[in-house]
Scaffold this motif. Structure first.
Motif, PDB file in Angstrom:
ATOM      1  N   PHE A   3       0.828  -1.197   0.000  1.00  0.00           N
ATOM      2  CA  PHE A   3       0.000   0.000   0.000  1.00  0.00           C
ATOM      3  C   PHE A   3       0.872   1.262   0.000  1.00  0.00           C
ATOM      4  CE2 PHE A   3      -2.714  -3.178   2.279  1.00  0.00           C
ATOM      5  CZ  PHE A   3      -3.636  -3.346   1.283  1.00  0.00           C
ATOM      6  N   SER A   4       2.081   1.145  -0.532  1.00  0.00           N
ATOM      7  CA  SER A   4       3.005   2.281  -0.559  1.00  0.00           C
ATOM      8  C   SER A   4       2.448   3.431  -1.389  1.00  0.00           C
ATOM      9  CB  SER A   4       4.352   1.851  -1.147  1.00  0.00           C
ATOM     10  OG  SER A   4       4.989   0.960  -0.286  1.00  0.00           O
ATOM     11  N   ILE A   5       2.775   4.626  -0.943  1.00  0.00           N
ATOM     12  CA  ILE A   5       2.316   5.840  -1.612  1.00  0.00           C
ATOM     13  C   ILE A   5       3.360   6.261  -2.632  1.00  0.00           C
ATOM     14  CG2 ILE A   5       1.667   8.248  -1.261  1.00  0.00           C
ATOM     15  CD1 ILE A   5       1.002   7.524   1.640  1.00  0.00           C
ATOM     16  N   THR A   6       2.921   6.610  -3.818  1.00  0.00           N
ATOM     17  CA  THR A   6       3.850   7.127  -4.823  1.00  0.00           C
ATOM     18  C   THR A   6       4.100   8.609  -4.547  1.00  0.00           C
ATOM     19  OG1 THR A   6       2.098   7.721  -6.374  1.00  0.00           O
ATOM     20  CG2 THR A   6       2.985   5.488  -6.540  1.00  0.00           C
ATOM     21  N   ALA A  16       1.544   7.132  17.102  1.00  0.00           N
ATOM     22  CA  ALA A  16       1.670   6.063  16.102  1.00  0.00           C
ATOM     23  C   ALA A  16       2.269   6.561  14.792  1.00  0.00           C
ATOM     24  CB  ALA A  16       0.310   5.447  15.841  1.00  0.00           C
ATOM     25  N   LYS A  17       2.567   7.848  14.718  1.00  0.00           N
ATOM     26  CA  LYS A  17       3.097   8.473  13.501  1.00  0.00           C
ATOM     27  C   LYS A  17       2.170   8.228  12.307  1.00  0.00           C
ATOM     28  CE  LYS A  17       7.942   8.589  14.829  1.00  0.00           C
ATOM     29  NZ  LYS A  17       7.938   8.046  16.153  1.00  0.00           N
ATOM     30  N   MET A  18       0.876   8.441  12.555  1.00  0.00           N
ATOM     31  CA  MET A  18      -0.134   8.249  11.520  1.00  0.00           C
ATOM     32  C   MET A  18      -1.046   9.467  11.463  1.00  0.00           C
ATOM     33  SD  MET A  18      -1.329   4.314  11.726  1.00  0.00           S
ATOM     34  CE  MET A  18      -0.177   2.975  11.600  1.00  0.00           C
ATOM     35  N   GLU A  19      -1.599   9.676  10.276  1.00  0.00           N
ATOM     36  CA  GLU A  19      -2.577  10.739  10.075  1.00  0.00           C
ATOM     37  C   GLU A  19      -3.857  10.094   9.555  1.00  0.00           C
ATOM     38  OE1 GLU A  19      -0.593  13.200   7.231  1.00  0.00           O
ATOM     39  OE2 GLU A  19       0.792  14.024   8.707  1.00  0.00           O
ATOM     40  N   LEU A  20      -5.003  10.465  10.139  1.00  0.00           N
ATOM     41  CA  LEU A  20      -6.296   9.950   9.699  1.00  0.00           C
ATOM     42  C   LEU A  20      -7.042  11.066   8.991  1.00  0.00           C
ATOM     43  CD1 LEU A  20      -5.566   8.011  12.184  1.00  0.00           C
ATOM     44  CD2 LEU A  20      -8.001   7.525  12.180  1.00  0.00           C
ATOM     45  N   TYR A  21      -7.644  10.735   7.869  1.00  0.00           N
ATOM     46  CA  TYR A  21      -8.404  11.701   7.084  1.00  0.00           C
ATOM     47  C   TYR A  21      -9.818  11.167   6.873  1.00  0.00           C
ATOM     48  CZ  TYR A  21      -3.858  13.735   6.077  1.00  0.00           C
ATOM     49  OH  TYR A  21      -2.613  14.312   6.194  1.00  0.00           O
ATOM     50  N   ALA A  41     -12.264   5.980   6.470  1.00  0.00           N
ATOM     51  CA  ALA A  41     -11.178   6.909   6.774  1.00  0.00           C
ATOM     52  C   ALA A  41      -9.912   6.460   6.065  1.00  0.00           C
ATOM     53  CB  ALA A  41     -10.946   6.983   8.278  1.00  0.00           C
ATOM     54  N   LEU A  42      -9.156   7.425   5.606  1.00  0.00           N
ATOM     55  CA  LEU A  42      -7.830   7.175   5.034  1.00  0.00           C
ATOM     56  C   LEU A  42      -6.808   7.287   6.151  1.00  0.00           C
ATOM     57  CD1 LEU A  42      -7.822   9.356   1.809  1.00  0.00           C
ATOM     58  CD2 LEU A  42      -7.486   6.905   1.901  1.00  0.00           C
ATOM     59  N   ILE A  43      -5.896   6.340   6.219  1.00  0.00           N
ATOM     60  CA  ILE A  43      -4.811   6.405   7.189  1.00  0.00           C
ATOM     61  C   ILE A  43      -3.512   6.489   6.408  1.00  0.00           C
ATOM     62  CG2 ILE A  43      -3.577   5.196   9.023  1.00  0.00           C
ATOM     63  CD1 ILE A  43      -6.164   3.801   9.735  1.00  0.00           C
ATOM     64  N   ILE A  44      -2.700   7.478   6.747  1.00  0.00           N
ATOM     65  CA  ILE A  44      -1.379   7.583   6.133  1.00  0.00           C
ATOM     66  C   ILE A  44      -0.344   7.266   7.202  1.00  0.00           C
ATOM     67  CG2 ILE A  44       0.306   9.106   5.058  1.00  0.00           C
ATOM     68  CD1 ILE A  44      -1.950  10.402   3.552  1.00  0.00           C
ATOM     69  N   ASN A  45       0.378   6.171   6.975  1.00  0.00           N
ATOM     70  CA  ASN A  45       1.430   5.717   7.874  1.00  0.00           C
ATOM     71  C   ASN A  45       2.722   6.398   7.429  1.00  0.00           C
ATOM     72  OD1 ASN A  45       3.549   4.279   9.089  1.00  0.00           O
ATOM     73  ND2 ASN A  45       2.340   2.398   9.168  1.00  0.00           N
ATOM     74  N   LYS A  46       3.185   7.350   8.226  1.00  0.00           N
ATOM     75  CA  LYS A  46       4.351   8.137   7.832  1.00  0.00           C
ATOM     76  C   LYS A  46       5.656   7.346   7.937  1.00  0.00           C
ATOM     77  CE  LYS A  46       4.139  12.595   8.773  1.00  0.00           C
ATOM     78  NZ  LYS A  46       4.114  13.838   9.540  1.00  0.00           N
ATOM     79  N   LYS A  48       6.039   3.962   7.295  1.00  0.00           N
ATOM     80  CA  LYS A  48       6.146   3.062   6.144  1.00  0.00           C
ATOM     81  C   LYS A  48       5.857   3.769   4.831  1.00  0.00           C
ATOM     82  CE  LYS A  48       5.300  -1.358   8.289  1.00  0.00           C
ATOM     83  NZ  LYS A  48       4.584  -2.623   8.189  1.00  0.00           N
ATOM     84  N   ASP A  49       5.445   5.035   4.899  1.00  0.00           N
ATOM     85  CA  ASP A  49       5.089   5.797   3.703  1.00  0.00           C
ATOM     86  C   ASP A  49       4.026   5.032   2.905  1.00  0.00           C
ATOM     87  OD1 ASP A  49       5.183   8.037   2.165  1.00  0.00           O
ATOM     88  OD2 ASP A  49       6.891   7.404   0.964  1.00  0.00           O
ATOM     89  N   ALA A  50       2.957   4.644   3.632  1.00  0.00           N
ATOM     90  CA  ALA A  50       1.890   3.844   3.036  1.00  0.00           C
ATOM     91  C   ALA A  50       0.533   4.413   3.440  1.00  0.00           C
ATOM     92  CB  ALA A  50       2.006   2.391   3.496  1.00  0.00           C
ATOM     93  N   ALA A  51      -0.493   4.052   2.672  1.00  0.00           N
ATOM     94  CA  ALA A  51      -1.867   4.489   2.960  1.00  0.00           C
ATOM     95  C   ALA A  51      -2.751   3.265   3.129  1.00  0.00           C
ATOM     96  CB  ALA A  51      -2.387   5.365   1.823  1.00  0.00           C
ATOM     97  N   TYR A  52      -3.699   3.371   4.059  1.00  0.00           N
ATOM     98  CA  TYR A  52      -4.662   2.306   4.303  1.00  0.00           C
ATOM     99  C   TYR A  52      -6.055   2.913   4.329  1.00  0.00           C
ATOM    100  CZ  TYR A  52      -0.246   0.615   6.210  1.00  0.00           C
ATOM    101  OH  TYR A  52       1.070   0.306   6.370  1.00  0.00           O
ATOM    102  N   LEU A  53      -7.035   2.092   4.037  1.00  0.00           N
ATOM    103  CA  LEU A  53      -8.426   2.516   4.098  1.00  0.00           C
ATOM    104  C   LEU A  53      -9.128   1.652   5.132  1.00  0.00           C
ATOM    105  CD1 LEU A  53     -10.618   4.308   2.505  1.00  0.00           C
ATOM    106  CD2 LEU A  53     -11.312   2.112   1.598  1.00  0.00           C
ATOM    107  N   ILE A  54      -9.816   2.289   6.070  1.00  0.00           N
ATOM    108  CA  ILE A  54     -10.595   1.524   7.038  1.00  0.00           C
ATOM    109  C   ILE A  54     -12.046   1.973   6.965  1.00  0.00           C
ATOM    110  CG2 ILE A  54      -8.695   1.067   8.625  1.00  0.00           C
ATOM    111  CD1 ILE A  54      -9.890   3.326  10.413  1.00  0.00           C
ATOM    112  N   LEU A  55     -12.932   1.029   7.187  1.00  0.00           N
ATOM    113  CA  LEU A  55     -14.356   1.331   7.228  1.00  0.00           C
ATOM    114  C   LEU A  55     -14.741   1.647   8.658  1.00  0.00           C
ATOM    115  CD1 LEU A  55     -15.519  -1.503   4.853  1.00  0.00           C
ATOM    116  CD2 LEU A  55     -15.481   0.930   4.353  1.00  0.00           C
TER     117      LEU A  55
END
Length: 199
Positions: free
Chosen positions: A49-52, A75-80, A97-102, A104-111
């Motif tokens: 799930f790495s971010i380009t 957790a060094k994460m940002e939720l949007y 919600a979008l989670i950006i893991n700073k 791992k430089d990755a994004a996750y989607l949670i319901l």
């Protein structure tokens, strides 16, 4: 008095051996680099799930303004969360919600189910495709992969006028009927797919 050549540690034979060894080593490194498919990465562990870089810039400069931001410094994460979502916590709503893991430089989607859905261990959702075929999917609120696979299954139908229902007890209740709710989920998923380079 002439210098004694026998005390010179760099004999012509040793110099010749060093040149051969150096040339062979260089040639071996070049050959290996041509056949090596994996490239070195200084980012540590890479995530599927790495971010380009371009998608990160696009989200930061264009899309982020549409989201409410929650910073989790521990957790060094940002939720949007999309600002235009249905925020009634008692309604049968399926927010995301979008989670950006700073790190791992990755994004996750949670319901983020709301109302009665929030207390359920497993959500069962069904929909009827335009062809009349009825499909069903279960979501067990697991890890990021469970969220991803579930949303990947229903996402293509969010842009169609496909009716969705959720199982509550013995009855099926309508869900994702409100255009605002459906649009909030659809937009967030689109931004997520763009972040991880799937669009």
């Amino acid at each position: 008095m002439t210098p004694n050549k026998s005390n010179d540690p760099m004999t012509p034979e040793l110099i010749r051996l060093m040149k051969i060894f150096g040339a062979a080593s260089l040639l071996l490194v070049l050959i290996m680099s041509f056949f090596n498919e994996r490239r070195a990465s200084n980012r540590g562990d890479t995530d599927e799930f790495s971010i380009t870089s371009s998608s990160r810039l696009y989200f930061k400069n264009v899309r982020r303004a549409y989201y409410d931001t929650e910073i989790r410094a521990d957790a060094k994460m940002e939720l949007y969360r999309l600002g235009s979502r249905v925020s009634d916590s008692t309604a049968l709503v399926l927010n995301s919600a979008l989670i950006i893991n700073k790190v791992k430089d990755a994004a996750y989607l949670i319901l983020e189910p709301q109302g009665q859905l929030k207390t359920m261990d497993t959500l069962r959702i069904r929909w009827t495709e335009p062809s009349g075929l009825q499909r069903e999917s279960a979501f067990g609120k697991g890890d990021r992969y469970a969220h991803f696979y579930f949303i990947e299954e229903i996402f293509p139908h969010l842009e169609e006028s496909v009716p969705f229902e959720v199982k509550l007890g013995d009855a099926w209740e309508p869900i994702l009927q409100d255009e605002k709710e459906r649009d909030a989920l659809r937009v967030t998923v689109k931004d997520f797919f763009r972040l991880i380079g799937r669009q």
